[in-house]
Enzyme design. Structure first.
Site, PDB file in Angstrom:
ATOM      1  N   ARG A   1       0.873  -1.256   0.082  1.00  0.00           N
ATOM      2  CA  ARG A   1       0.109   0.023   0.013  1.00  0.00           C
ATOM      3  C   ARG A   1       0.946   1.380   0.007  1.00  0.00           C
ATOM      4  NH1 ARG A   1      -4.800   0.718  -1.579  1.00  0.00           N
ATOM      5  NH2 ARG A   1      -5.809  -1.012  -0.283  1.00  0.00           N
TER       6      ARG A   1
ATOM      7  N   GLN B   1      -7.944  -8.863  -8.498  1.00  0.00           N
ATOM      8  CA  GLN B   1      -8.134  -7.182  -8.967  1.00  0.00           C
ATOM      9  C   GLN B   1      -6.517  -6.596  -9.030  1.00  0.00           C
ATOM     10  OE1 GLN B   1     -10.723  -4.172  -7.225  1.00  0.00           O
ATOM     11  NE2 GLN B   1      -8.966  -2.977  -6.404  1.00  0.00           N
TER      12      GLN B   1
ATOM     13  N   ARG C   1       2.008  -7.053  -9.265  1.00  0.00           N
ATOM     14  CA  ARG C   1       2.178  -6.353  -7.975  1.00  0.00           C
ATOM     15  C   ARG C   1       2.412  -7.363  -6.767  1.00  0.00           C
ATOM     16  NH1 ARG C   1      -3.015  -3.945  -5.301  1.00  0.00           N
ATOM     17  NH2 ARG C   1      -4.461  -5.758  -5.492  1.00  0.00           N
TER      18      ARG C   1
ATOM     19  N   HIS D   1       0.673   2.538 -10.202  1.00  0.00           N
ATOM     20  CA  HIS D   1      -0.168   3.095  -9.459  1.00  0.00           C
ATOM     21  C   HIS D   1       0.611   3.887  -8.366  1.00  0.00           C
ATOM     22  CE1 HIS D   1      -3.430   3.312  -6.266  1.00  0.00           C
ATOM     23  NE2 HIS D   1      -4.186   2.292  -6.924  1.00  0.00           N
TER      24      HIS D   1
ATOM     25  N   ASP E   1     -11.780   9.106  -7.641  1.00  0.00           N
ATOM     26  CA  ASP E   1     -11.334   7.970  -8.420  1.00  0.00           C
ATOM     27  C   ASP E   1     -11.884   8.126  -9.856  1.00  0.00           C
ATOM     28  OD1 ASP E   1     -10.666   5.326  -9.118  1.00  0.00           O
ATOM     29  OD2 ASP E   1     -11.708   4.522  -7.587  1.00  0.00           O
TER      30      ASP E   1
ATOM     31  N   GLU F   1      -1.814   8.363 -11.736  1.00  0.00           N
ATOM     32  CA  GLU F   1      -1.442   6.892 -12.054  1.00  0.00           C
ATOM     33  C   GLU F   1      -1.315   6.749 -13.823  1.00  0.00           C
ATOM     34  OE1 GLU F   1      -3.993   4.206 -10.061  1.00  0.00           O
ATOM     35  OE2 GLU F   1      -4.303   5.644  -8.612  1.00  0.00           O
TER      36      GLU F   1
END
Length: 320
Positions: free
Chosen positions: A81, A106, A111, A189, A234, A294
């Protein structure tokens, strides 16, 4: 597939490890990381789990430019995170059925996979001590059995991280190494560290259409010159005509995010309720000190035929 060349134009960034730059590998297993430090003090840290950049310091090593949660998992137990996670081969929740990525979690597997450190590149055109370039690789043969079963396609990823005095360049090279074509999405990200979200504006998106995930994925056009954040944001901005998005803080430019061969940008901040609901987001008020800008290719799908290569990335410039 977007009708454009697969390979990007030159970003004029040095492509070799510079004499005098110190590169160290520390930790073991999923906690292994590569740290590069320039003679002038700037540094970058890359966790081999996810090839996630967890720290980038400029200004002689005095200024941290990336936000990292105090509860970020750095032991390989889950995606990190904060920092710069690499999203591939799907962005967000995958299509429910009928697509090659439908069985993936997802944001895909890049990652949450362990990457290989390929070392420092060298060439004759960057014989100075102002930059260092690190390469990381992930291949279909290196995936977990679970990920390989969910996406049984042959590919190769090379992720290049170039640290310079005032900038960080991150570029992903995707190669189809199989006999059949495949489709993918890709995103960096990036969590940028700022001082006060109430004083932040994001410029360079005027007139661009975006999908607002907070408003039921409806489509809108950016009507204000600056994107300001006063609640959960978002948004997926697509087909951005210019290359640079600028993060302004308290009236002064703080970051330039320069896209290369990528036309999409996600702007994200979880705000109060969503930040508090995420177990690995800490402190709860940390959303006031970060904003995600991003870059990626997430509007539709990129398609690669056998042997084809796609390359895209970003250069983030610290403007302090």
């Amino acid at each position: 597939m977007v009708d454009r060349a697969n390979r990007p134009s030159a970003l004029n960034a040095p492509s070799a490890a510079a004499p005098g730059a110190q590169v160290d590998i520390t930790g073991s297993g999923a906690s292994s990381k590569v740290t590069a430090t320039l003679p002038s003090g700037e540094s970058v840290e890359v966790l081999l789990y996810g090839a996630t950049v967890t720290s980038w310091k400029s200004n002689g090593g005095k200024t941290e430019n990336l936000w990292l949660s105090e509860k970020a998992a750095l032991d390989g137990s889950k995606a990190v995170r904060g920092g710069v996670p690499v999203v591939f081969p799907v962005f967000g929740p995958p299509p429910k059925s009928g697509h090659a990525t439908s069985a993936l979690p997802q944001h895909g597997f890049a990652r949450t996979s362990r990457w290989e450190f390929l070392g420092k590149s060298t060439s004759e055109d960057a014989l100075d001590s102002s930059s260092v370039k690190l390469d990381f690789g992930l291949y279909s043969s290196g995936l977990t059995e679970e990920a390989r079963k969910a996406w049984p396609l042959d590919f190769g990823l090379v992720y290049s991280v170039t640290l310079s005095k005032d900038s960080l360049q991150t570029v992903v090279n995707v190669r189809n190494e199989g006999e059949t074509s495949f489709e993918f999405q890709f995103l960096l990200h990036t969590y940028l560290k700022i001082k006060d979200i109430s004083k932040v504006a994001i410029n360079g998106l005027l007139g661009v259409e975006y999908v607002d995930k907070v408003l039921n994925a409806t489509t809108h056009s950016q009507k204000d010159e600056s994107v300001t954040i006063t609640g959960e944001v978002d948004r997926v901005y697509s087909k951005i005509p210019q290359d640079t998005t600028t993060v302004v803080e308290d009236g002064a430019p703080r970051f330039d995010v320069v896209r290369d061969n990528l036309q999409d940008t996600v702007v994200w901040n979880p705000w109060t309720e969503k930040a508090a609901a995420m177990g690995d987001f800490s402190p709860d008020a940390g959303f006031k000190e970060m904003v995600c800008v991003e870059v990626g290719a997430v509007n539709g799908w990129q398609k690669l035929e056998k042997g084809e290569v796609f390359e895209g990335g970003q250069t983030i410039k610290s403007l302090l």
